[in-house]
Design a protein around this motif. Structure first.
Motif, PDB file in Angstrom:
ATOM      1  N   HIS A 118       0.740  -1.008  -0.168  1.00 20.74           N
ATOM      2  CA  HIS A 118       0.106   0.077   0.065  1.00 20.74           C
ATOM      3  C   HIS A 118       0.806   1.200   0.206  1.00 20.74           C
ATOM      4  CE1 HIS A 118       0.953   0.759   4.269  1.00 20.74           C
ATOM      5  NE2 HIS A 118       0.494  -0.569   4.578  1.00 20.74           N
ATOM      6  N   ASN A 119       2.145   1.139   0.418  1.00 23.79           N
ATOM      7  CA  ASN A 119       3.091   2.194   0.505  1.00 23.79           C
ATOM      8  C   ASN A 119       2.458   3.467   1.352  1.00 23.79           C
ATOM      9  OD1 ASN A 119       5.448   1.372  -0.871  1.00 23.79           O
ATOM     10  ND2 ASN A 119       4.344   1.357  -2.764  1.00 23.79           N
ATOM     11  N   GLY A 120       1.974   3.295   2.300  1.00 25.25           N
ATOM     12  CA  GLY A 120       1.132   4.371   2.904  1.00 25.25           C
ATOM     13  C   GLY A 120      -0.011   5.089   2.223  1.00 25.25           C
ATOM     14  N   ASN A 121      -0.767   4.375   1.317  1.00 28.74           N
ATOM     15  CA  ASN A 121      -2.001   4.978   0.584  1.00 28.74           C
ATOM     16  C   ASN A 121      -3.065   4.867   1.380  1.00 28.74           C
ATOM     17  OD1 ASN A 121      -2.656   2.669   0.239  1.00 28.74           O
ATOM     18  ND2 ASN A 121      -2.832   2.411  -1.834  1.00 28.74           N
ATOM     19  N   GLN A 122      -2.993   4.279   2.437  1.00 25.56           N
ATOM     20  CA  GLN A 122      -4.269   4.251   3.528  1.00 25.56           C
ATOM     21  C   GLN A 122      -4.480   5.834   3.804  1.00 25.56           C
ATOM     22  OE1 GLN A 122      -3.458   1.535   6.585  1.00 25.56           O
ATOM     23  NE2 GLN A 122      -3.225  -0.231   4.988  1.00 25.56           N
ATOM     24  N   LEU A 123      -3.469   6.479   4.062  1.00 26.81           N
ATOM     25  CA  LEU A 123      -3.625   7.969   4.620  1.00 26.81           C
ATOM     26  C   LEU A 123      -4.705   8.835   3.659  1.00 26.81           C
ATOM     27  CD1 LEU A 123      -0.038   8.583   5.304  1.00 26.81           C
ATOM     28  CD2 LEU A 123      -1.746   8.532   7.107  1.00 26.81           C
ATOM     29  N   LEU A 124      -4.644   8.345   2.237  1.00 25.36           N
ATOM     30  CA  LEU A 124      -5.354   9.021   1.225  1.00 25.36           C
ATOM     31  C   LEU A 124      -6.743   8.817   1.626  1.00 25.36           C
ATOM     32  CD1 LEU A 124      -3.559   8.166  -1.895  1.00 25.36           C
ATOM     33  CD2 LEU A 124      -3.118  10.150  -0.559  1.00 25.36           C
ATOM     34  N   TYR A 125      -7.357   7.636   2.399  1.00 27.76           N
ATOM     35  CA  TYR A 125      -8.897   7.399   2.486  1.00 27.76           C
ATOM     36  C   TYR A 125      -8.996   8.110   3.946  1.00 27.76           C
ATOM     37  CZ  TYR A 125      -7.913   4.226  -1.267  1.00 27.76           C
ATOM     38  OH  TYR A 125      -7.226   3.764  -2.599  1.00 27.76           O
ATOM     39  N   SER A 126      -8.301   8.944   4.498  1.00 24.81           N
ATOM     40  CA  SER A 126      -8.604   9.447   5.765  1.00 24.81           C
ATOM     41  C   SER A 126      -8.354  10.923   5.789  1.00 24.81           C
ATOM     42  CB  SER A 126      -7.847   8.985   6.894  1.00 24.81           C
ATOM     43  OG  SER A 126      -8.177   9.617   8.048  1.00 24.81           O
ATOM     44  N   LEU A 127      -9.344  11.553   4.921  1.00 23.79           N
ATOM     45  CA  LEU A 127      -9.343  12.876   4.506  1.00 23.79           C
ATOM     46  C   LEU A 127      -9.297  13.934   5.633  1.00 23.79           C
ATOM     47  CD1 LEU A 127     -11.184  12.907   1.075  1.00 23.79           C
ATOM     48  CD2 LEU A 127      -8.712  12.798   1.348  1.00 23.79           C
ATOM     49  N   PHE A 139      -0.915   6.000  11.584  1.00 22.67           N
ATOM     50  CA  PHE A 139       0.437   6.675  11.661  1.00 22.67           C
ATOM     51  C   PHE A 139       1.228   5.024  11.727  1.00 22.67           C
ATOM     52  CE2 PHE A 139       4.428   7.342  14.285  1.00 22.67           C
ATOM     53  CZ  PHE A 139       4.961   8.317  13.418  1.00 22.67           C
ATOM     54  N   ARG A 140       0.913   4.210  12.900  1.00 19.10           N
ATOM     55  CA  ARG A 140       1.491   3.062  12.823  1.00 19.10           C
ATOM     56  C   ARG A 140       1.801   2.371  11.518  1.00 19.10           C
ATOM     57  NH1 ARG A 140       1.287  -0.183  17.324  1.00 19.10           N
ATOM     58  NH2 ARG A 140      -0.659   0.714  18.301  1.00 19.10           N
ATOM     59  N   HIS A 141       0.509   2.102  10.852  1.00 21.40           N
ATOM     60  CA  HIS A 141       0.780   1.405   9.508  1.00 21.40           C
ATOM     61  C   HIS A 141       1.168   2.101   8.338  1.00 21.40           C
ATOM     62  CE1 HIS A 141      -1.473  -2.230  11.462  1.00 21.40           C
ATOM     63  NE2 HIS A 141      -2.638  -1.315  11.998  1.00 21.40           N
ATOM     64  N   ASN A 142       1.114   3.133   8.289  1.00 25.18           N
ATOM     65  CA  ASN A 142       1.446   3.970   7.226  1.00 25.18           C
ATOM     66  C   ASN A 142       2.515   4.858   6.980  1.00 25.18           C
ATOM     67  OD1 ASN A 142      -0.991   3.966   5.136  1.00 25.18           O
ATOM     68  ND2 ASN A 142      -1.872   4.082   7.244  1.00 25.18           N
ATOM     69  N   VAL A 143       3.304   4.860   8.325  1.00 19.96           N
ATOM     70  CA  VAL A 143       4.648   5.682   8.648  1.00 19.96           C
ATOM     71  C   VAL A 143       5.627   4.882   9.326  1.00 19.96           C
ATOM     72  CG1 VAL A 143       5.716   7.647   9.721  1.00 19.96           C
ATOM     73  CG2 VAL A 143       3.277   7.716   8.850  1.00 19.96           C
ATOM     74  N   GLU A 144       5.278   4.578  10.545  1.00 21.51           N
ATOM     75  CA  GLU A 144       6.413   3.789  11.415  1.00 21.51           C
ATOM     76  C   GLU A 144       6.567   2.306  10.852  1.00 21.51           C
ATOM     77  OE1 GLU A 144       4.706   2.175  15.628  1.00 21.51           O
ATOM     78  OE2 GLU A 144       4.280   4.307  15.082  1.00 21.51           O
ATOM     79  N   ARG A 145       5.664   1.806  10.373  1.00 19.01           N
ATOM     80  CA  ARG A 145       5.853   0.236   9.648  1.00 19.01           C
ATOM     81  C   ARG A 145       5.795   0.485   8.189  1.00 19.01           C
ATOM     82  NH1 ARG A 145       8.197  -1.798  13.997  1.00 19.01           N
ATOM     83  NH2 ARG A 145       6.675  -1.509  15.951  1.00 19.01           N
ATOM     84  N   ASN A 146       6.289   1.128   7.581  1.00 22.64           N
ATOM     85  CA  ASN A 146       6.305   1.269   6.289  1.00 22.64           C
ATOM     86  C   ASN A 146       7.807   2.260   5.707  1.00 22.64           C
ATOM     87  OD1 ASN A 146       5.317   1.220   3.501  1.00 22.64           O
ATOM     88  ND2 ASN A 146       4.288   3.107   3.704  1.00 22.64           N
ATOM     89  N   GLY A 147       8.484   1.217   5.077  1.00 20.33           N
ATOM     90  CA  GLY A 147       9.850   1.802   4.486  1.00 20.33           C
ATOM     91  C   GLY A 147      10.960   1.639   5.648  1.00 20.33           C
ATOM     92  N   LEU A 148      11.813   2.498   5.760  1.00 20.93           N
ATOM     93  CA  LEU A 148      13.094   2.532   6.438  1.00 20.93           C
ATOM     94  C   LEU A 148      12.490   3.005   7.659  1.00 20.93           C
ATOM     95  CD1 LEU A 148      15.997   4.059   4.163  1.00 20.93           C
ATOM     96  CD2 LEU A 148      15.983   1.660   5.221  1.00 20.93           C
TER      97      LEU A 148
END
Length: 501
Positions: free
Chosen positions: A53-62, A77-86
C-alpha cells in the motif's frame, strides 16, 4: 457582532483542550511510542518494511470539518509511517546516513513545542537563545574554533552549506559580474548539497572544478595546487575549496591540514563538509583525522547524524563571525521589531541575525538536553564503537572467500561486493541487495566507486551493536550461497523442482 464573537469563541476554545483531555492524549501517544521502541529490540523487528500500500491508506482518511479520535490517528501512523519503509531508529538501519533519534530529544521537542519560545531573538526569549549559543560554543570548542566564531543551528547540512557559501561570497565582495570567473573546487565524492547551495545563492555560473581523489579516496592536494595555479594564470578567481571530513560514499576524510595551507597561500575560502563525520572527532579512534579543520574558514556538522539527534538539526560555524553576520544583516530597519532589536545582547547574538530564517523551531533544546542528561562520555563511546564495528565487519568479510571490499574504514562506512559469481557481477550484487532488503532485518544501500557497483553500509545508529553486525554477516553468507546454488541448477532441474514442488 458580540453574539458572533461569543459563538466563534465557543468553537475556537476546542483548540485549547482541558487538562483531562490533554492527559488522555498524552497517555495514548506515550503508550504508542513505548510499544514502538520496545519492538525495536525484538528479533522479528525489521529495519525495512516493504508494503504494497506504500502508505496510501492515508489517502482515504481525508482532513474534514469534524474531529478524528486520537486512537484512529495513531493506528494510521502505525501502519502507514512507522511500519512502512526505512525505520530510521532501528539498529539494523545501515542504509544512507541515518539518524538514530535520541529519546531525550523527543522530550525536548515536546517542551519546545508546548512552550513555543521565539528562539530567533534574544529580546523575545533570552533563555532559548542562550541554550542555542551554548551548544554552538561547545561545538566550536570541539573543533578548535576561536571565540570570534559565529554559528547557527539550521535544519540540516543543505541549509548550513547555503549560509557558509553565502558568507564566503560576501566576504570576498564578489558581485554578480564576477560569478562566471569564480572557481569552486570539489571532488567526485563531494556531497551534492554544494551544487544546490551554489545555485540557491545565485552562483549557478561559477566554474566547478572536480579535483581527482588519490588512492585513499581523498582530495589529491598536488592536483589541487596545480589546478589553482592554472586558474590564476587564466585570470580566474579561486573562490572556495570544498573539502569533506567523512564522505557519504566511503567515509574518507580529506587531508585538511595540507588543504588549509594551500587555501591560505592562494587566499581561497576553505569550507569543510563534516555533516556526517564531524562528531567522530570526539572518539580517540578518529580525532587525528580532523587535524586542520580548525584552520578552515567554515564548516558544517549535523547533530542529527553523528550526534544521534532526530532529523532537523544541523550547524554551520564561520571562524570570523563578523562575516556570517554581515552576510545575513538587514539592509533596512524592520519597524515592528524596533523594541526587540534595541535590547540586543553583544555576548548572545540572535540566531535571526546569523541566518536567513526568522520564525524557526527552537532546535537547541533537542541537542542541549541529551548532552546534559547523558554527559559526553557515552557519545564518545558510541562513536568509537561504530568505527570499530565497521572495521570488525570489514575484517570478517575480507576473510570470506569471494568478496571485494573498498578502502579500510576510517569512520563507519564500508563498501563491498561479491565477485566470484558465474554471471554478471553487478546483476548478482543488485539481486543480493534486493534479497537482503526483502528480509528487512538489516537495511543496506548501494553506491558506485569509479563506476563500479558496490553494496554499502553506514553504521551510525546508536542502537547498532555487535549483534546487528553478526546478523548482517550471516544474512550475506546465507543469501550468497542460496543465489549461487540457484544459478548452478540447470534449467530442466529447475523445472523438475517446480513440478515436484
Amino acid at each position: 457582532m458580540l453574539s458572533k464573537i461569543h459563538k466563534l469563541e465557543t468553537v475556537a476554545k476546542e483548540l485549547d483542550p482541558c487538562v483531562e483531555k490533554r492527559q488522555i492524549w498524552a497517555k495514548q501517544v506515550i503508550k504508542h511510542s513505548e510499544e514502538f521502541m520496545e519492538t525495536l529490540n525484538t528479533d522479528k523487528s525489521k529495519a525495512f518494511n516493504k508494503t504494497e500500500h506504500n502508505g496510501n491508506q492515508l489517502l482515504y482518511s481525508l482532513i474534514k470539518e469534524e474531529p478524528t479520535p486520537m486512537e484512529n490517528l495513531l493506528e494510521l501512523f502505525r501502519h502507514n509511517v512507522e511500519r512502512n519503509g526505512l525505520v530510521e531508529s532501528h539498529g539494523g538501519h545501515m542504509a544512507y546516513v541515518n539518524s538514530g533519534g535520541l529519546y531525550p530529544s523527543s522530550l525536548a521537542d515536546y517542551l519546545s513545542d508546548v512552550v513555543n519560545p521565539y528562539s530567533a531573538m534574544f529580546h523575545d526569549s533570552p533563555g532559548s537563545v542562550r541554550i542555542e549559543n551554548m551548544v554552538l560554543k561547545w561545538i566550536a570548542a570541539c573543533f578548535g574554533y576561536p571565540d570570534s566564531f559565529a554559528g547557527n543551528l539550521t535544519s540540516g547540512g543543505s541549509a548550513s552549506t547555503v549560509l557558509a557559501l553565502a558568507a564566503a561570497r560576501d566576504s570576498r565582495n564578489i558581485k554578480a559580474r564576477d560569478f562566471n570567473k569564480c572557481v569552486v573546487y570539489t571532488t567526485t565524492l563531494s556531497h551534492y548539497c554544494a551544487e544546490k547551495a551554489l545555485n540557491t545563492i545565485g552562483m549557478r555560473e561559477v566554474v566547478r572544478r572536480t579535483i581527482a581523489v588519490d588512492s585513499n579516496y581523498k582530495m589529491d592536494v598536488d592536483i589541487l595546487r596545480e589546478t589553482v595555479k592554472k586558474d590564476i594564470e587564466a585570470g580566474l578567481i579561486p573562490f572556495v575549496v570544498y573539502t569533506t571530513a567523512g564522505t557519504t560514499d566511503l567515509g574518507s576524510v580529506d587531508p585538511l591540514e595540507t588543504i588549509a595551507g594551500i587555501s591560505r597561500e592562494f587566499n581561497i575560502w576553505m569550507h569543510v563538509d563534516a555533516c556526517y563525520g564531524g562528531f567522530f572527532i570526539l572518539s580517540e579512534e578518529a580525532t587525528h583525522l580532523f587535524k586542520g579543520i580548525e584552520k578552515s574558514d567554515s564548516f558544517c556538522v549535523d547533530p542529527h547524524k553523528s550526534l544521534f539527534i532526530p532529523y532537523g538539526c544541523g550547524a554551520v560555524l564561520v571562524k570570523e563571525g563578523s562575516k556570517l553576520a554581515y552576510s545575513n544583516a538587514l539592509n533596512r530597519p524592520a519597524f515592528y521589531l524596533e523594541d526587540s532589536f534595541k535590547d540586543e545582547c553583544q555576548d548572545e547574538p540572535s540566531p535571526c541575525n546569523l541566518s536567513f530564517e526568522l520564525s524557526r523551531h527552537f532546535r537547541g533544546l533537542r541537542v542541549w538536553m541529551p548532552l546534559k542528561l547523558f554527559g559526553i562520555r557515552p557519545f564518545r563511546s558510541a562513536l568509537g564503537e561504530k568505527i570499530l564495528l565497521a572495521r570488525y565487519f570489514y575484517d570478517r568479510l575480507s576473510e570470506t572467500d569471494g568478496f571485494q571490499l573498498g578502502p579500510y574504514p576510517e569512520l563507519s562506512v564500508v563498501v563491498f561486493r561479491f565477485i566470484k559469481c558465474p554471471c554478471d557481477t553487478e546483476t548478482f550484487n543488485k539481486e543480493l541487495l534486493e534479497q537482503l532488503m526483502k528480509d528487512g532485518r538489516i537495511a543496506l544501500a548501494s553506491t558506485r566507486i569509479n563506476g563500479v557497483y558496490y553494496l554499502r553500509i553506514c553504521i551510525l545508529c546508536f542502537r547498532t551493536h555487535l549483534k546487528e553486525m553478526d546478523l548482517l554477516i550471516k544474512l550475506i553468507s546465507v543469501n550468497v550461497k542460496k543465489m549461487l546454488k540457484a544459478i548452478s541448477v540447470k534449467p530442466w532441474e529447475q523445472q523438475e523442482q517446480y513440478v515436484r514442488g
